[in-house]
Enzyme design. Structure first.
Site, short mmCIF file in Angstrom:
data_model
loop_
_atom_site.label_atom_id
_atom_site.label_comp_id
_atom_site.label_asym_id
_atom_site.label_seq_id
_atom_site.Cartn_x
_atom_site.Cartn_y
_atom_site.Cartn_z
N SER A 8 46.39 39.31 45.69
CA SER A 8 45.96 37.93 45.88
C SER A 8 46.35 37.45 47.27
O SER A 8 47.54 37.29 47.57
CB SER A 8 46.60 37.03 44.82
N HIS A 33 41.93 40.06 45.91
CA HIS A 33 41.67 38.94 45.02
C HIS A 33 41.60 37.67 45.86
O HIS A 33 42.57 37.30 46.53
CB HIS A 33 42.77 38.85 43.97
N ASP A 35 41.11 33.80 45.80
CA ASP A 35 41.15 32.61 44.95
C ASP A 35 40.48 31.42 45.62
O ASP A 35 40.86 31.02 46.73
CB ASP A 35 42.60 32.24 44.65
N MET A 37 39.68 27.43 45.15
CA MET A 37 40.08 26.24 44.39
C MET A 37 39.48 25.00 45.04
O MET A 37 39.48 24.89 46.27
CB MET A 37 41.61 26.11 44.38
N HIS A 66 37.56 34.86 42.69
CA HIS A 66 37.92 34.09 41.49
C HIS A 66 37.66 32.62 41.75
O HIS A 66 38.40 31.98 42.51
CB HIS A 66 39.41 34.36 41.17
N MET A 68 37.91 29.03 40.86
CA MET A 68 38.58 28.01 40.06
C MET A 68 38.01 26.66 40.49
O MET A 68 38.67 25.84 41.12
CB MET A 68 40.10 28.08 40.28
N MET A 137 44.25 34.63 32.28
CA MET A 137 45.25 33.96 33.10
C MET A 137 46.57 33.91 32.33
O MET A 137 46.62 33.40 31.21
CB MET A 137 44.80 32.54 33.46
N ASP A 171 46.13 37.95 35.59
CA ASP A 171 46.52 37.27 36.82
C ASP A 171 47.56 36.21 36.49
O ASP A 171 47.31 35.32 35.68
CB ASP A 171 45.29 36.62 37.47
#
Length: 219
Positions: A8, A33, A35, A37, A66, A68, A137, A171
């Site tokens: 990540s 990975h 992320d 957001m 990913h 979110m 998660m 994760d």
């Protein structure tokens, strides 16, 4: 089955990201990975499409994106065009799960569904025919450095028992001890951030997450 280690970059040194990406090869990390957001679905804001495009232009590593975010359906095509290899979105988002999966797959990307800790595993069952991976998660999404929630081990186990061939990613709070719990429950992909990037020996950390044997001196 070999365990896949996904790093990540939420925990990487963003000011020296190219150097960090180069190190992942030496550490024998399998994928990156990424992320995303939006400050709405989770109370944090991270990376977006321009940064993903920059990362894609620098590395040929598998980019595990990913989302979110509140409305992943709206942005799926843009993230695919920016270089994602797989796009994972949350079942708890406002987008229709089936339409979002179809939109992701139509771009040529692999598609994943993520579940927050409070979401039962059965919630994803109706969508598995369109899903390449389920992300469990093991912390509340939004921030790195949290501790693994022990109750999530049984959630991984339930998914694996129901669908033994399902690719399950985990994760949140992954280190050598929690990685062993997740692997034992049936996880095939493990995301690690703080543990990897803050380790004095990241290559060893990645090996321990993967479950490889190491010498007693190294441990």
């Amino acid at each position: 089955m070999n365990t896949i280690v996904s790093a990540s970059i939420l925990n990487a040194d963003i000011c020296h990201l190219a150097d960090e990406l180069d190190k992942l090869r030496a550490w024998q990390v399998d994928m990156l990975h990424f992320d995303v957001m939006d400050g709405i679905f989770v109370p944090n804001i991270s990376f977006g499409i321009p940064m993903l495009s920059a990362v894609r232009s620098y590395t040929d590593m598998f980019l595990d994106v990913h989302l979110m975010i509140t409305d992943p359906l709206r942005y799926a095509e843009a993230f695919a065009e920016a270089g994602a290899d797989r796009i994972t979105f949350h079942l708890e988002s406002s987008s229709d799960p089936r339409a979002t999966l179809e939109a992701i797959r139509s771009t040529g990307c692999k598609a994943g569904i993520a579940l927050k800790p409070a979401t039962p595993p059965e919630a994803v069952f109706p969508y598995l025919s369109l899903t390449d991976m389920v992300l469990v998660m093991t912390v509340e999404p939004g921030f790195g450095g949290q501790s693994y929630l022990p109750d999530m081990t049984d959630k991984i186990r339930q998914l694996h028992r129901a669908f033994p061939d399902l690719c399950i990613q985990v994760d949140g709070g992954i280190n050598e001890k929690t990685a062993s719990l997740a692997r034992g429950a049936g996880a095939s992909e493990l995301v690690t951030g703080s543990y990897l990037f803050q380790s004095p020996d990241p290559a060893l950390a990645a090996a321990l997450v993967r479950g490889e044997n190491t010498s007693p001196q190294a441990v």
